[in-house]
Scaffold this motif. Structure first.
Motif, PDB file in Angstrom:
ATOM      1  N   ASP A  55       0.832  -1.201   0.000  1.00 11.40           N
ATOM      2  CA  ASP A  55       0.000   0.000   0.000  1.00 11.40           C
ATOM      3  C   ASP A  55       0.866   1.251   0.000  1.00 11.40           C
ATOM      4  O   ASP A  55       1.920   1.277   0.640  1.00 11.40           O
ATOM      5  CB  ASP A  55      -0.885   0.052   1.264  1.00 11.40           C
ATOM      6  CG  ASP A  55      -1.948  -1.026   1.245  1.00 11.40           C
ATOM      7  OD1 ASP A  55      -2.377  -1.412   0.146  1.00 11.40           O
ATOM      8  OD2 ASP A  55      -2.337  -1.479   2.343  1.00 11.40           O
ATOM      9  N   GLU A  83       1.093  -1.914  10.885  1.00 11.38           N
ATOM     10  CA  GLU A  83       0.896  -2.004   9.437  1.00 11.38           C
ATOM     11  C   GLU A  83       2.047  -1.348   8.685  1.00 11.38           C
ATOM     12  O   GLU A  83       2.418  -1.782   7.596  1.00 11.38           O
ATOM     13  CB  GLU A  83      -0.422  -1.309   9.030  1.00 11.38           C
ATOM     14  CG  GLU A  83      -0.652  -1.346   7.521  1.00 11.38           C
ATOM     15  CD  GLU A  83      -1.880  -0.595   7.046  1.00 11.38           C
ATOM     16  OE1 GLU A  83      -2.368   0.295   7.764  1.00 11.38           O
ATOM     17  OE2 GLU A  83      -2.344  -0.896   5.946  1.00 11.38           O
ATOM     18  N   ASP A 102      -3.059  -0.640  13.398  1.00  6.87           N
ATOM     19  CA  ASP A 102      -3.185   0.056  12.111  1.00  6.87           C
ATOM     20  C   ASP A 102      -3.223   1.533  12.511  1.00  6.87           C
ATOM     21  O   ASP A 102      -4.254   2.041  12.941  1.00  6.87           O
ATOM     22  CB  ASP A 102      -4.480  -0.366  11.413  1.00  6.87           C
ATOM     23  CG  ASP A 102      -4.693   0.359  10.093  1.00  6.87           C
ATOM     24  OD1 ASP A 102      -3.956   1.317   9.802  1.00  6.87           O
ATOM     25  OD2 ASP A 102      -5.626  -0.030   9.359  1.00  6.87           O
ATOM     26  N   ASP A 105      -6.154   4.164   9.678  1.00  5.23           N
ATOM     27  CA  ASP A 105      -6.986   3.356   8.785  1.00  5.23           C
ATOM     28  C   ASP A 105      -7.864   4.264   7.936  1.00  5.23           C
ATOM     29  O   ASP A 105      -8.425   5.238   8.441  1.00  5.23           O
ATOM     30  CB  ASP A 105      -7.874   2.419   9.608  1.00  5.23           C
ATOM     31  CG  ASP A 105      -8.838   1.669   8.721  1.00  5.23           C
ATOM     32  OD1 ASP A 105      -8.380   0.821   7.942  1.00  5.23           O
ATOM     33  OD2 ASP A 105     -10.055   1.958   8.782  1.00  5.23           O
ATOM     34  N   GLY A 106      -7.962   3.917   6.649  1.00 11.42           N
ATOM     35  CA  GLY A 106      -8.782   4.725   5.738  1.00 11.42           C
ATOM     36  C   GLY A 106      -7.964   5.806   5.074  1.00 11.42           C
ATOM     37  O   GLY A 106      -8.476   6.899   4.799  1.00 11.42           O
ATOM     38  N   SER A 107      -6.691   5.505   4.803  1.00 15.98           N
ATOM     39  CA  SER A 107      -5.764   6.526   4.292  1.00 15.98           C
ATOM     40  C   SER A 107      -6.285   7.235   3.033  1.00 15.98           C
ATOM     41  O   SER A 107      -5.970   8.401   2.815  1.00 15.98           O
ATOM     42  CB  SER A 107      -4.420   5.915   3.931  1.00 15.98           C
ATOM     43  OG  SER A 107      -3.954   5.114   4.948  1.00 15.98           O
ATOM     44  N   ASN A 193     -17.500  -3.004  -1.598  1.00 15.98           N
ATOM     45  CA  ASN A 193     -17.020  -2.231  -2.734  1.00 15.98           C
ATOM     46  C   ASN A 193     -17.542  -2.905  -4.008  1.00 15.98           C
ATOM     47  O   ASN A 193     -16.948  -3.844  -4.529  1.00 15.98           O
ATOM     48  CB  ASN A 193     -15.494  -2.166  -2.732  1.00 15.98           C
ATOM     49  CG  ASN A 193     -14.976  -1.274  -3.845  1.00 15.98           C
ATOM     50  OD1 ASN A 193     -15.676  -1.029  -4.835  1.00 15.98           O
ATOM     51  ND2 ASN A 193     -13.765  -0.782  -3.698  1.00 15.98           N
ATOM     52  N   LEU A 231     -12.495   1.333   7.184  1.00 14.79           N
ATOM     53  CA  LEU A 231     -13.031   0.227   7.989  1.00 14.79           C
ATOM     54  C   LEU A 231     -13.588   0.715   9.327  1.00 14.79           C
ATOM     55  O   LEU A 231     -14.621   0.246   9.786  1.00 14.79           O
ATOM     56  CB  LEU A 231     -11.926  -0.813   8.196  1.00 14.79           C
ATOM     57  CG  LEU A 231     -12.265  -2.033   9.039  1.00 14.79           C
ATOM     58  CD1 LEU A 231     -13.419  -2.820   8.450  1.00 14.79           C
ATOM     59  CD2 LEU A 231     -11.028  -2.920   9.194  1.00 14.79           C
ATOM     60  N   PHE A 245     -20.930  -5.850   6.667  1.00 17.23           N
ATOM     61  CA  PHE A 245     -19.772  -5.390   5.885  1.00 17.23           C
ATOM     62  C   PHE A 245     -19.138  -6.602   5.237  1.00 17.23           C
ATOM     63  O   PHE A 245     -18.978  -7.642   5.881  1.00 17.23           O
ATOM     64  CB  PHE A 245     -18.776  -4.714   6.829  1.00 17.23           C
ATOM     65  CG  PHE A 245     -17.431  -4.399   6.205  1.00 17.23           C
ATOM     66  CD1 PHE A 245     -17.142  -3.103   5.782  1.00 17.23           C
ATOM     67  CD2 PHE A 245     -16.450  -5.382   6.079  1.00 17.23           C
ATOM     68  CE1 PHE A 245     -15.891  -2.810   5.217  1.00 17.23           C
ATOM     69  CE2 PHE A 245     -15.213  -5.100   5.510  1.00 17.23           C
ATOM     70  CZ  PHE A 245     -14.937  -3.806   5.081  1.00 17.23           C
ATOM     71  N   TYR A 247     -15.650  -7.581   2.840  1.00 14.25           N
ATOM     72  CA  TYR A 247     -14.515  -7.427   1.931  1.00 14.25           C
ATOM     73  C   TYR A 247     -14.043  -8.844   1.643  1.00 14.25           C
ATOM     74  O   TYR A 247     -13.148  -9.382   2.311  1.00 14.25           O
ATOM     75  CB  TYR A 247     -13.391  -6.549   2.467  1.00 14.25           C
ATOM     76  CG  TYR A 247     -12.663  -5.880   1.288  1.00 14.25           C
ATOM     77  CD1 TYR A 247     -12.163  -6.643   0.231  1.00 14.25           C
ATOM     78  CD2 TYR A 247     -12.547  -4.509   1.201  1.00 14.25           C
ATOM     79  CE1 TYR A 247     -11.571  -6.048  -0.877  1.00 14.25           C
ATOM     80  CE2 TYR A 247     -11.953  -3.901   0.092  1.00 14.25           C
ATOM     81  CZ  TYR A 247     -11.479  -4.688  -0.937  1.00 14.25           C
ATOM     82  OH  TYR A 247     -10.905  -4.113  -2.045  1.00 14.25           O
ATOM     83  N   LEU A 260      -8.071  -6.784   3.518  1.00 16.83           N
ATOM     84  CA  LEU A 260      -7.833  -6.371   4.911  1.00 16.83           C
ATOM     85  C   LEU A 260      -6.913  -7.351   5.633  1.00 16.83           C
ATOM     86  O   LEU A 260      -6.852  -8.538   5.316  1.00 16.83           O
ATOM     87  CB  LEU A 260      -9.173  -6.222   5.635  1.00 16.83           C
ATOM     88  CG  LEU A 260     -10.058  -5.151   4.973  1.00 16.83           C
ATOM     89  CD1 LEU A 260     -11.443  -5.135   5.579  1.00 16.83           C
ATOM     90  CD2 LEU A 260      -9.399  -3.776   5.078  1.00 16.83           C
ATOM     91  N   GLU A 265      -6.270  -5.343  11.657  1.00 21.16           N
ATOM     92  CA  GLU A 265      -7.560  -4.814  11.202  1.00 21.16           C
ATOM     93  C   GLU A 265      -8.692  -5.774  11.602  1.00 21.16           C
ATOM     94  O   GLU A 265      -9.576  -5.415  12.388  1.00 21.16           O
ATOM     95  CB  GLU A 265      -7.556  -4.583   9.676  1.00 21.16           C
ATOM     96  CG  GLU A 265      -6.620  -3.449   9.269  1.00 21.16           C
ATOM     97  CD  GLU A 265      -6.627  -3.124   7.774  1.00 21.16           C
ATOM     98  OE1 GLU A 265      -6.671  -1.932   7.419  1.00 21.16           O
ATOM     99  OE2 GLU A 265      -6.553  -4.061   6.951  1.00 21.16           O
TER     100      GLU A 265
HETATM  101  O1  LIG Z   1     -10.242   0.958  -1.599  1.00 18.65           O
HETATM  102  P1  LIG Z   1     -10.969  -0.300  -1.264  1.00 18.65           P
HETATM  103  O2  LIG Z   1     -10.497  -1.508  -2.023  1.00 18.65           O
HETATM  104  O3  LIG Z   1     -12.469  -0.145  -1.325  1.00 18.65           O
HETATM  105  O4  LIG Z   1     -10.568  -0.664   0.267  1.00 18.65           O
HETATM  106  C1  LIG Z   1     -11.057   0.038   1.344  1.00 18.65           C
HETATM  107  C2  LIG Z   1     -10.488  -0.539   2.572  1.00 18.65           C
HETATM  108  O5  LIG Z   1      -9.111  -0.250   2.625  1.00 18.65           O
HETATM  109  C3  LIG Z   1      -8.769   0.343   3.865  1.00 18.65           C
HETATM  110  O6  LIG Z   1      -8.651   1.725   3.700  1.00 18.65           O
HETATM  111  C4  LIG Z   1      -7.434  -0.276   4.260  1.00 18.65           C
HETATM  112  O7  LIG Z   1      -6.875   0.344   5.366  1.00 18.65           O
HETATM  113  P2  LIG Z   1      -5.591   1.332   5.300  1.00 18.65           P
HETATM  114  O8  LIG Z   1      -6.072   2.688   4.900  1.00 18.65           O
HETATM  115  O9  LIG Z   1      -5.126   1.235   6.716  1.00 18.65           O
HETATM  116  O10 LIG Z   1      -4.613   0.729   4.312  1.00 18.65           O
HETATM  117  C5  LIG Z   1      -9.952   0.041   4.798  1.00 18.65           C
HETATM  118  O11 LIG Z   1     -10.146   1.004   5.767  1.00 18.65           O
HETATM  119  C6  LIG Z   1     -11.111   0.009   3.828  1.00 18.65           C
HETATM  120  O12 LIG Z   1     -12.144  -0.823   4.294  1.00 18.65           O
END
Ligand SMILES: O=P(O)(O)OC[C@H]1O[C@](O)(COP(=O)(O)O)[C@@H](O)[C@@H]1O
Ligand SMILES: [Mg+2]
Ligand SMILES: [Mg+2]
Length: 335
Positions: A55, A83, A102, A105-107, A193, A231, A245, A247, A260, A265
């Motif tokens: 990532d 992470e 982590d 999360d949700g970068s 997604n 997440l 949810f 994934y 994930l 996570e």
């Molecule tokens: O962009 P995608 O494939 O929908 O993935 C979203 C997922 O990736 C994440 O952002 C992964 O976490 P990080 O941001 O810690 O890498 C989750 O929070 C989220 O559920």
């Protein structure tokens, strides 16, 4: 200057773990301020590198990792599994615990002013860093997340229910607001997604198809969809108003086991959700019964209201011919 205790109400937090929670919350309070200031504090969402998981690392990912790593050195933590770091780090050889984290999360949401968070998991320290975190998720002794959203909150469990704390911006302390959170089971919401539809397995497609069919379909009910791509934000919504949810693993290269990560996570979110009366699986089996094979190992992840998560597992239990038949005959799962 001595800081005010970052958590006002400590009665649900085991005394031995309070130094860790205080450390996490102190950093969380600092981060929430940095996040609120957004671009006034610099380019938080700027890409600065790549982690072992492949990532892109954003400036805020590394800032958060540095801050937690530094602060946890004086919180009785022997091992730190992040992470953002290739291997488990040893912080204090005399520490009694291991923290997996982590840090951010949700970068992908840093620059768009949408909720992001920190996810953490606590184990007793074992002889090595790997042995401390590569063990059954059911051996966690604490887990939770801090969500940086319109409100900053701490949500955590130590095996006796799930508690919620709200950061009071005036006192800068986390204040207990819910002692026993329960995942509502009445929701008609799913989170996935959907752009990956063509890559999913048949059971996942069948489940989502049945939700999309609405009142006219086998579920005889209209569903709503959400996808925040954080997440922590999805978890918080599901804890607050139910739903599910997903994934899942899919056919994309590198996504066979989803996106994930198990250690920092899925395992902690599973502990929080199950302590709130919900269920968390890898689409078939409970996450809490599983052990990650490596620090950054992925796992398919499904969690939320127990009935919905169980239904998804049931779709996987069907022989292939029957899942295929679902596409023609949707009466099987009629509720
Ligand atoms: O962009 P995608 O494939 O929908 O993935 C979203 C997922 O990736 C994440 O952002 C992964 O976490 P990080 O941001 O810690 O890498 C989750 O929070 C989220 O559920
Ligand atoms: Mg994450
Ligand atoms: Mg992250």
């Amino acid at each position: 200057m001595q800081r005010e205790n970052p958590i006002r109400d400590l009665q649900h937090i085991p005394a031995a773990l309070q130094p860790i929670l205080n450390a996490l919350c102190e950093v969380g309070i600092d981060l929430s301020r940095v996040i609120q200031r957004g671009p006034l504090g610099g380019a938080l969402g700027a890409a600065v590198g790549e982690n072992l998981g492949g990532d892109t690392q954003k400036a805020l990912d590394l800032m958060a990792d540095d801050a937690f790593c530094e602060r946890l050195k004086t919180a009785n933590v022997r091992f730190y599994a992040s992470e953002e770091q290739d291997v488990v780090a040893e912080l204090d050889p005399a520490g009694a615990y291991a923290v997996a984290i982590d840090p951010l999360d949700g970068s992908s949401n840093i620059d768009v002013n949408v909720s992001i968070g920190t996810i953490f998991s606590i184990f007793e320290a074992a002889a090595t860093g790997d042995a401390s975190v590569l063990r059954p998720a059911s051996e966690q002794i604490g887990a939770g997340y801090i969500i940086y959203g319109p409100q900053t909150m701490l949500v955590c469990t130590f095996g006796k229910g799930t508690q919620e704390y709200l950061l009071d911006p005036d006192s800068k302390q986390f204040v207990l607001v819910a002692e026993a959170v329960k995942v509502p089971d009445t929701s008609r919401e799913f989170a996935i997604n959907a752009s990956n539809y063509r890559h999913w397995s048949r059971p996942i497609r069948a489940y989502i198809d049945d939700c999309l069919a609405g009142e006219e379909g086998p579920r005889a009910s209209n569903f709503n969809m959400r996808w925040v791509a954080s997440l922590v934000a999805e978890t918080h919504r599901i804890l607050t108003r139910g739903g599910v949810f997903l994934y899942p693993g899919d056919a994309r290269k590198g996504y066979e086991r989803g996106r994930l990560r198990m250690v920092y996570e899925c395992a902690p979110i599973a502990f929080v959700i199950q302590q709130a009366g919900g269920l968390a699986t890898d689409a078939q089996d409970p996450i809490l019964g599983k052990t990650a094979e490596s620090l950054h190992a992925r796992t398919p992840f499904v969690f939320g209201s127990t009935d919905k998560v169980s239904r998804i597992a049931a779709y996987h239990d069907l022989p292939d011919e029957e899942v295929n038949a679902l596409f023609g005959n949707r009466g099987l799962f009629r509720v």
